[in-house]
Design an enzyme around this catalytic site. Structure first.
Site, PDB file in Angstrom:
ATOM      1  N   ASP A  96       0.794  -1.228   0.000  1.00  0.00           N
ATOM      2  CA  ASP A  96       0.000   0.000   0.000  1.00  0.00           C
ATOM      3  C   ASP A  96       0.824   1.274   0.000  1.00  0.00           C
ATOM      4  O   ASP A  96       0.354   2.338   0.379  1.00  0.00           O
ATOM      5  CB  ASP A  96      -0.919  -0.007   1.222  1.00  0.00           C
ATOM      6  CG  ASP A  96      -0.127  -0.279   2.509  1.00  0.00           C
ATOM      7  OD1 ASP A  96       1.099  -0.039   2.501  1.00  0.00           O
ATOM      8  OD2 ASP A  96      -0.722  -0.725   3.494  1.00  0.00           O
ATOM      9  N   GLU A 118      -0.323  -8.960  -1.160  1.00  0.00           N
ATOM     10  CA  GLU A 118      -0.905  -8.420   0.084  1.00  0.00           C
ATOM     11  C   GLU A 118      -2.131  -7.563  -0.246  1.00  0.00           C
ATOM     12  O   GLU A 118      -2.283  -6.423   0.196  1.00  0.00           O
ATOM     13  CB  GLU A 118       0.128  -7.602   0.885  1.00  0.00           C
ATOM     14  CG  GLU A 118      -0.216  -7.431   2.353  1.00  0.00           C
ATOM     15  CD  GLU A 118       0.782  -6.545   3.113  1.00  0.00           C
ATOM     16  OE1 GLU A 118       0.803  -5.318   2.890  1.00  0.00           O
ATOM     17  OE2 GLU A 118       1.547  -7.092   3.915  1.00  0.00           O
ATOM     18  N   GLU A 132      -2.221   5.051   3.037  1.00  0.00           N
ATOM     19  CA  GLU A 132      -2.144   3.647   2.622  1.00  0.00           C
ATOM     20  C   GLU A 132      -3.510   3.020   2.315  1.00  0.00           C
ATOM     21  O   GLU A 132      -3.629   2.186   1.425  1.00  0.00           O
ATOM     22  CB  GLU A 132      -1.405   2.824   3.683  1.00  0.00           C
ATOM     23  CG  GLU A 132       0.099   3.094   3.758  1.00  0.00           C
ATOM     24  CD  GLU A 132       0.477   4.306   4.600  1.00  0.00           C
ATOM     25  OE1 GLU A 132      -0.434   4.983   5.122  1.00  0.00           O
ATOM     26  OE2 GLU A 132       1.685   4.584   4.731  1.00  0.00           O
ATOM     27  N   HIS A 209       6.584   5.343  12.923  1.00  0.00           N
ATOM     28  CA  HIS A 209       6.862   6.147  11.726  1.00  0.00           C
ATOM     29  C   HIS A 209       5.610   6.637  11.003  1.00  0.00           C
ATOM     30  O   HIS A 209       5.705   7.474  10.120  1.00  0.00           O
ATOM     31  CB  HIS A 209       7.695   5.333  10.720  1.00  0.00           C
ATOM     32  CG  HIS A 209       6.901   4.268  10.018  1.00  0.00           C
ATOM     33  ND1 HIS A 209       6.634   3.060  10.573  1.00  0.00           N
ATOM     34  CD2 HIS A 209       6.288   4.263   8.808  1.00  0.00           C
ATOM     35  CE1 HIS A 209       5.918   2.334   9.750  1.00  0.00           C
ATOM     36  NE2 HIS A 209       5.674   3.042   8.675  1.00  0.00           N
ATOM     37  N   ARG A 211       2.638   8.270   9.144  1.00  0.00           N
ATOM     38  CA  ARG A 211       2.395   9.691   8.849  1.00  0.00           C
ATOM     39  C   ARG A 211       1.337  10.308   9.749  1.00  0.00           C
ATOM     40  O   ARG A 211       1.481  11.438  10.213  1.00  0.00           O
ATOM     41  CB  ARG A 211       1.935   9.845   7.393  1.00  0.00           C
ATOM     42  CG  ARG A 211       3.092   9.960   6.441  1.00  0.00           C
ATOM     43  CD  ARG A 211       2.645   9.972   5.003  1.00  0.00           C
ATOM     44  NE  ARG A 211       3.853   9.943   4.178  1.00  0.00           N
ATOM     45  CZ  ARG A 211       4.412  11.008   3.621  1.00  0.00           C
ATOM     46  NH1 ARG A 211       3.857  12.206   3.764  1.00  0.00           N
ATOM     47  NH2 ARG A 211       5.495  10.906   2.909  1.00  0.00           N
ATOM     48  N   HIS A 242      13.496   5.288  12.630  1.00  0.00           N
ATOM     49  CA  HIS A 242      13.265   5.392  11.185  1.00  0.00           C
ATOM     50  C   HIS A 242      14.163   6.496  10.620  1.00  0.00           C
ATOM     51  O   HIS A 242      14.504   7.452  11.331  1.00  0.00           O
ATOM     52  CB  HIS A 242      11.792   5.750  10.956  1.00  0.00           C
ATOM     53  CG  HIS A 242      11.280   5.473   9.579  1.00  0.00           C
ATOM     54  ND1 HIS A 242      11.490   6.327   8.525  1.00  0.00           N
ATOM     55  CD2 HIS A 242      10.584   4.432   9.085  1.00  0.00           C
ATOM     56  CE1 HIS A 242      10.923   5.820   7.424  1.00  0.00           C
ATOM     57  NE2 HIS A 242      10.364   4.668   7.748  1.00  0.00           N
TER      58      HIS A 242
HETATM   59  C1  UD1 Z   1       6.685   5.025   3.679  1.00  0.00           C
HETATM   60  C2  UD1 Z   1       5.336   4.441   3.245  1.00  0.00           C
HETATM   61  C3  UD1 Z   1       4.673   3.683   4.385  1.00  0.00           C
HETATM   62  C4  UD1 Z   1       5.591   2.641   4.956  1.00  0.00           C
HETATM   63  C5  UD1 Z   1       6.932   3.268   5.318  1.00  0.00           C
HETATM   64  C6  UD1 Z   1       7.868   2.178   5.738  1.00  0.00           C
HETATM   65  C7  UD1 Z   1       4.026   5.699   1.603  1.00  0.00           C
HETATM   66  C8  UD1 Z   1       2.940   6.686   1.398  1.00  0.00           C
HETATM   67  N1  UD1 Z   1       4.422   5.517   2.863  1.00  0.00           N
HETATM   68  O1  UD1 Z   1       6.496   5.976   4.726  1.00  0.00           O
HETATM   69  O2  UD1 Z   1       3.480   3.060   3.915  1.00  0.00           O
HETATM   70  O3  UD1 Z   1       4.992   2.091   6.107  1.00  0.00           O
HETATM   71  O4  UD1 Z   1       7.491   3.964   4.195  1.00  0.00           O
HETATM   72  O5  UD1 Z   1       8.970   2.617   6.439  1.00  0.00           O
HETATM   73  O6  UD1 Z   1       4.500   5.132   0.651  1.00  0.00           O
HETATM   74  N2  UD1 Z   1      14.454   8.391   4.357  1.00  0.00           N
HETATM   75  C9  UD1 Z   1      15.804   8.283   4.138  1.00  0.00           C
HETATM   76  N3  UD1 Z   1      16.333   7.054   3.837  1.00  0.00           N
HETATM   77  C10 UD1 Z   1      15.565   5.937   3.765  1.00  0.00           C
HETATM   78  C11 UD1 Z   1      14.178   6.049   4.004  1.00  0.00           C
HETATM   79  C12 UD1 Z   1      13.640   7.286   4.281  1.00  0.00           C
HETATM   80  O7  UD1 Z   1      16.527   9.267   4.189  1.00  0.00           O
HETATM   81  O8  UD1 Z   1      16.112   4.844   3.509  1.00  0.00           O
HETATM   82  C13 UD1 Z   1      13.860   9.732   4.694  1.00  0.00           C
HETATM   83  C14 UD1 Z   1      13.813  10.703   3.518  1.00  0.00           C
HETATM   84  O9  UD1 Z   1      14.042  11.996   4.006  1.00  0.00           O
HETATM   85  C15 UD1 Z   1      12.352  10.614   3.084  1.00  0.00           C
HETATM   86  C16 UD1 Z   1      11.663  10.382   4.403  1.00  0.00           C
HETATM   87  O10 UD1 Z   1      12.533   9.543   5.134  1.00  0.00           O
HETATM   88  O11 UD1 Z   1      11.942  11.786   2.436  1.00  0.00           O
HETATM   89  C17 UD1 Z   1      10.300   9.752   4.329  1.00  0.00           C
HETATM   90  O12 UD1 Z   1      10.286   8.578   3.520  1.00  0.00           O
HETATM   91  P1  UD1 Z   1       8.905   8.103   2.865  1.00  0.00           P
HETATM   92  O13 UD1 Z   1       9.053   6.821   2.144  1.00  0.00           O
HETATM   93  O14 UD1 Z   1       8.338   9.239   2.093  1.00  0.00           O
HETATM   94  O15 UD1 Z   1       8.080   7.827   4.226  1.00  0.00           O
HETATM   95  P2  UD1 Z   1       6.563   7.565   4.520  1.00  0.00           P
HETATM   96  O16 UD1 Z   1       5.705   7.975   3.364  1.00  0.00           O
HETATM   97  O17 UD1 Z   1       6.248   8.163   5.838  1.00  0.00           O
HETATM   98  N1  UDP Z   2      12.427  -3.593  10.377  1.00  0.00           N
HETATM   99  C1  UDP Z   2      13.797  -3.761  10.179  1.00  0.00           C
HETATM  100  N2  UDP Z   2      14.662  -2.966  10.893  1.00  0.00           N
HETATM  101  C2  UDP Z   2      14.229  -2.017  11.774  1.00  0.00           C
HETATM  102  C3  UDP Z   2      12.837  -1.843  11.954  1.00  0.00           C
HETATM  103  C4  UDP Z   2      11.963  -2.643  11.228  1.00  0.00           C
HETATM  104  O1  UDP Z   2      14.217  -4.617   9.398  1.00  0.00           O
HETATM  105  O2  UDP Z   2      15.077  -1.351  12.378  1.00  0.00           O
HETATM  106  C5  UDP Z   2      11.483  -4.424   9.589  1.00  0.00           C
HETATM  107  C6  UDP Z   2      10.397  -5.136  10.361  1.00  0.00           C
HETATM  108  O3  UDP Z   2      10.833  -6.403  10.806  1.00  0.00           O
HETATM  109  C7  UDP Z   2       9.264  -5.222   9.355  1.00  0.00           C
HETATM  110  C8  UDP Z   2       9.474  -4.000   8.477  1.00  0.00           C
HETATM  111  O4  UDP Z   2      10.787  -3.538   8.730  1.00  0.00           O
HETATM  112  O5  UDP Z   2       9.376  -6.362   8.524  1.00  0.00           O
HETATM  113  C9  UDP Z   2       8.464  -2.947   8.823  1.00  0.00           C
HETATM  114  O6  UDP Z   2       8.806  -1.750   8.217  1.00  0.00           O
HETATM  115  P1  UDP Z   2       8.125  -0.393   8.610  1.00  0.00           P
HETATM  116  O7  UDP Z   2       7.662  -0.462  10.038  1.00  0.00           O
HETATM  117  O8  UDP Z   2       9.073   0.678   8.219  1.00  0.00           O
HETATM  118  O9  UDP Z   2       6.889  -0.312   7.611  1.00  0.00           O
HETATM  119  P2  UDP Z   2       5.382  -0.894   7.648  1.00  0.00           P
HETATM  120  O10 UDP Z   2       5.444  -2.356   7.858  1.00  0.00           O
HETATM  121  O11 UDP Z   2       4.651  -0.163   8.734  1.00  0.00           O
HETATM  122  O12 UDP Z   2       4.845  -0.523   6.304  1.00  0.00           O
END
Ligand code: UD1
Ligand code: UDP
Length: 380
Positions: A96, A118, A132, A209, A211, A242
């Site tokens: 999602d 999923e 999502e 994490h 939103r 995160h």
């Molecule tokens: C996104 C997903 C959410 C998922 C989550 C998992 C959407 C709408 N949201 O969250 O469903 O649960 O990821 O963690 O798709 N960043 C880094 N390095 C990384 C990852 C993130 O620097 O490896 C920082 C960046 O500044 C980025 C910010 O985190 O802009 C947010 O990342 P983003 O994927 O946009 O987060 P969410 O949308 O909150």
């Molecule tokens: N996870 C990981 N390292 C971490 C935190 C989470 O590998 O430090 C894994 C966790 O086991 C799960 C996935 O990341 O499988 C969940 O990711 P996140 O919570 O970012 O996203 P969501 O599942 O809410 O979309």
């Protein structure tokens, strides 16, 4: 040979797609062309490295503090250009996220069948989780094959008039991934965590994490954590943070200086699952963690008001507690203080899968392409 293109971009998608990529790569009749968007960077690469997956294409779309529409448009543009040179017979998207819905739309608009992994999870609240719930509903509208993890998610799709023949119940591939890594007991790269593993202090694992929790709610969770750490000096609270700076700015200031709050960088998946196994209580707003921790018999307090994963709530291992500071403090305290309340939640249940979801997924994809029959549905 038919080209199957898994498309993913975030950590949870990577974890849940890895078993499918492995199964597709082992299938000599299919050409698996892994494409990542790079919605996440470090957190995505960490998972691909662990599972030994080298993407064929990487759109590298991440930007600091990226917006939803920025991720959506860069993904669609990047994939549309890629489809000019590589035209897959089907794309596979997971869950999602914005990557997943953008991937589905980009493929649909080019006439490419969409396989949704999923599928059918519903919170029945369009704004929670945001965005999502909307993302997965949009993907359901354009998918040709819906791979529901559980019978609950299949029933949600049937109620939305998705034809039964287009749905296969596979179990969740997160359980395939979990079972593969958790028994390896990988060493922690951080010596502090190795010390925690060796001592007999209790451990509360915390992740956040979402939103819709960012801002005030997350600041309240930070204060709750600081209060809990003060009230329970004999318990360690581990918070793998995160990478999102918005999350860090909200949660970290309150816990700074608390000796028994251990903040880490995102942990490699093997290390994180080992930490779940070592935990006494899991406090989270994550989707994936809600699916993994029950399988390891850990009580999970979910900092949300609703969930699209009701199965472990029904089983009694997961409890929805919202984000109110007082409630977080009292619910964690109850589990730490009351052995009966703890025992009532600490049941190992596995409603989400049996470790064979990737096999069912590939069989269903083969059937979509007219190359074979699907396997019997998963039932818990
Ligand atoms: C996104 C997903 C959410 C998922 C989550 C998992 C959407 C709408 N949201 O969250 O469903 O649960 O990821 O963690 O798709 N960043 C880094 N390095 C990384 C990852 C993130 O620097 O490896 C920082 C960046 O500044 C980025 C910010 O985190 O802009 C947010 O990342 P983003 O994927 O946009 O987060 P969410 O949308 O909150
Ligand atoms: N996870 C990981 N390292 C971490 C935190 C989470 O590998 O430090 C894994 C966790 O086991 C799960 C996935 O990341 O499988 C969940 O990711 P996140 O919570 O970012 O996203 P969501 O599942 O809410 O979309």
């Amino acid at each position: 040979m038919p080209i199957i293109m898994p498309i993913y971009g975030t950590r949870p998608e990577a974890i849940k797609m890895a078993p499918i990529v492995k199964a597709l790569e082992e299938d000599e009749g299919l050409d698996c062309v892994v494409t990542v968007t790079g919605q996440h960077r470090e957190m995505l690469d960490q998972v691909n490295d662990l599972f030994g997956i080298v993407p064929a294409h990487d759109l590298n779309i991440i930007q600091p503090r990226q917006t939803l529409n920025g991720v959506l448009t860069r993904t669609i543009q990047g994939l549309d250009a890629l489809f000019d040179t590589v035209m897959p017979d089907a794309v596979v998207v997971q869950g999602d996220t914005t990557t997943s819905t953008a991937g589905a739309l980009a493929a649909f608009n080019r006439g490419i069948p969409v396989v949704h992994v999923e599928a059918g999870l519903r919170s029945f609240n369009l704004f929670s989780p945001f965005p999502e719930e909307a993302n997965r509903k949009i993907t359901s509208q354009v998918a040709s094959l819906h791979l529901a993890p559980t019978t609950t998610s299949r029933d949600n799709l049937l109620r939305e008039a998705v034809p039964a023949a287009a749905i296969s119940v596979t179990g969740n591939t997160v359980i395939d991934a979990l079972l593969e890594v958790v028994e390896k007991e990988v060493p922690f790269s951080d010596p502090v965590l190795e010390e925690l593993a060796a001592n007999d202090r209790r451990l509360v694992l915390v992740t956040t994490h979402r939103r819709e929790n960012q801002g005030d709610a997350m600041r309240g969770v930070g204060r709750a954590l600081a209060r809990l750490a003060g009230a329970y000096p004999d318990v360690d609270f581990v918070l793998p943070a995160h990478r999102n700076p918005v999350v860090r700015e909200a949660i970290l200031p309150a816990v700074e200086g608390a000796a028994n709050v251990i903040v880490t960088e995102p942990l490699a998946y093997g290390e994180f699952t080992r930490l779940i196994a070592l935990s006494d209580v899991v406090l989270t707003d994550s989707g994936g963690v809600q699916e993994e921790a029950p399988g390891l018999g850990k009580p999970v307090l979910v900092m949300r008001d609703n969930t699209e994963r009701p199965e472990a709530v029904v089983a009694g291992t997961v409890k929805l507690i919202g984000t109110d500071e007082e409630r977080v403090v009292s619910e964690v305290s109850t589990l730490l203080d009351d052995p009966q309340a703890y025992a009532a939640m600490a049941n190992a249940v596995n409603p989400y899968g049996d470790g064979h979801a990737a096999e069912r997924t590939v069989a269903a994809i083969r059937q979509l392409l007219g190359l074979g029959d699907r396997l019997p549905d998963f039932s818990s």
